[in-house]
Design an enzyme around this catalytic site. Structure first.
Site, PDB file in Angstrom:
ATOM      1  N   TYR A 126      47.460 -23.488-115.311  1.00  0.00           N
ATOM      2  CA  TYR A 126      47.761 -24.778-114.692  1.00  0.00           C
ATOM      3  C   TYR A 126      49.047 -25.409-115.205  1.00  0.00           C
ATOM      4  O   TYR A 126      49.050 -26.554-115.603  1.00  0.00           O
ATOM      5  CB  TYR A 126      46.632 -25.764-114.982  1.00  0.00           C
ATOM      6  CG  TYR A 126      45.352 -25.557-114.204  1.00  0.00           C
ATOM      7  CD1 TYR A 126      45.217 -24.554-113.266  1.00  0.00           C
ATOM      8  CD2 TYR A 126      44.276 -26.394-114.416  1.00  0.00           C
ATOM      9  CE1 TYR A 126      44.026 -24.382-112.575  1.00  0.00           C
ATOM     10  CE2 TYR A 126      43.086 -26.235-113.735  1.00  0.00           C
ATOM     11  CZ  TYR A 126      42.964 -25.224-112.815  1.00  0.00           C
ATOM     12  OH  TYR A 126      41.791 -25.070-112.146  1.00  0.00           O
ATOM     13  N   LYS A 173      37.926 -14.087-120.885  1.00  0.00           N
ATOM     14  CA  LYS A 173      37.727 -12.873-120.092  1.00  0.00           C
ATOM     15  C   LYS A 173      38.608 -11.783-120.695  1.00  0.00           C
ATOM     16  O   LYS A 173      39.455 -11.172-120.023  1.00  0.00           O
ATOM     17  CB  LYS A 173      38.087 -13.168-118.626  1.00  0.00           C
ATOM     18  CG  LYS A 173      37.714 -12.080-117.655  1.00  0.00           C
ATOM     19  CD  LYS A 173      36.227 -11.985-117.363  1.00  0.00           C
ATOM     20  CE  LYS A 173      35.964 -10.858-116.380  1.00  0.00           C
ATOM     21  NZ  LYS A 173      34.526 -10.570-116.199  1.00  0.00           N
TER      22      LYS A 173
END
Ligand code: NAI
Ligand code: MG
Length: 334
Positions: A126, A173
């Protein structure tokens, strides 16, 4: 001169638009019942401010936040991203705190959930202007820096220490995002060694999305990167039910802003129907940030009592009390 023996703080108050104005007024009334001297300075921001001054976030409002011990923010309307996203960037508010806690007589899916999501707020996927168009598509960069991740992970462990939490869970992840989240995970376990009294564990983000539903009691503090934190914190809001109850904090090195997660709710604005608890719990987070844990506990207990009694509840919780009646009941229970 402060002649009382109460602690005193200068608070920037930005009610903003719609129900932001109502829940802020109700919250200030409740805070008046605490043993703390607050010096409030009001600032303008949001849609109304833009109508009046031609700009949604005037410089004097930013200066006001800079020169205060903390900021309480209600909600903005259509200009929300011009206001709140800019404040976070200008003030380098790197940590976004989203508590997930179940209260009685609400739409919470579980009775005993109580954990904090600590979300990195400045990088990850972001970052503005990190997307680009290419010949047959578009690319976004995912930025993970040692400095920002060390800062957020250390913040999470310090938060655990200061709030009697026993465990921090890192969510990532790293099996797929080997370089970026590999680094995040590595830094997490390095920093964990500095906190031998706090347990450290890590899960993949997809598994965490499931565990939040199957086993939410497992979690105490979750620390994660920007996008994952954004998604998991809305999942958390769903688990404990209802925008009228969900507070948040944005914390920087020397500035902090506390705001409900909800917006200006034009559908009920001006009708005194808004639940003030999300704003009150945001103020409670501010009290803990200021080190006023005893007063924060008083406020929390008063909110809990009113919810348990289940009489003075606003419409979103199935009651018929208005914003100020509910706030008065909470103040009377301090
Ligand atoms: P919203 O959060 O304002 O409202 C969504 C729904 O939840 C509405 O039905 C509303 O009545 C209800 N609701 C929200 N807070 C409540 C409360 N305290 N008590 C009872 N019911 C409550 O989100 P929406 O409708 O998507 O956006 C409305 C405006 O707010 C938009 O202009 C948007 O840009 C702005 N917004 C501002 C935010 C901020 O200032 N941080 C965050 C989200 C939206
Ligand atoms: Mg979000």
């Amino acid at each position: 001169m402060n002649i009382s023996n109460k602690n005193s703080y200068k608070i920037a108050v930005i009610p903003g638009d719609g129900i932001g104005v109502e829940v802020m007024e109700a919250t200030i009334k409740v805070l008046d019942g605490l043993d703390i001297d607050f010096e409030y300075e009001y600032g303008l921001a949001g849609d109304k401010c833009k109508e009046k001054k031609g700009i949604a976030l005037p410089k004097e409002t930013l200066d006001l936040i800079k020169n205060s011990d903390a900021c309480l923010f209600g909600a903005a309307g259509e200009t929300a991203s011009d206001v709140i996203v800019r404040i976070r960037q200008e003030m380098k508010m790197f940590a976004n705190l989203r508590p997930v806690k179940s209260y009685p007589n609400t739409n919470a899916l579980f009775d005993n959930v109580d954990f904090m999501i600590v979300r990195e707020n400045t990088e990850g996927l972001y970052i503005a202007n990190q997307e680009e168009l290419i010949d047959d598509g578009a690319i976004a960069k995912r930025i993970i820096t040692k400095e920002a991740e060390e800062r957020i992970i250390r913040y999470a462990f310090d938060y655990a220490m200061q709030n009697n939490k026993n465990k921090v869970t890192a969510v990532h992840k790293a099996n797929v995002l080997k370089k970026t989240d590999g680094l995040f995970k590595e830094i997490f376990y390095e920093i964990a060694e500095e906190y031998p009294d706090i347990d450290a564990e890590d899960f993949y983000v997809d598994a965490t999305a499931m565990y939040l539903i199957t086993n939410p009691e497992n979690f105490e503090v979750i620390v994660t990167t920007n996008l994952f934190g954004d998604i998991l914190s809305d999942e958390g809001a769903g688990i404990v039910g209802g925008l009228g109850l969900i507070p948040s904090a944005n914390i920087g090195e020397d500035a902090a802003l506390f705001e409900p997660v909800h917006g200006s709710a034009p559908d009920i604005a001006g009708e005194k129907k808004a639940n003030p608890i999300a704003m009150l719990l945001s103020a409670e987070m501010m009290l803990r940030y200021l080190g006023e844990n005893k007063e924060a506990d008083r406020l929390d207990n008063a909110i809990l009592k009113v919810l348990e009694e289940g009489v003075e509840l606003t419409g979103d919780l199935g009651g018929s009390a208005n914003t100020f009646e509910m706030a008065r009941a909470i103040k009377n229970n301090l």
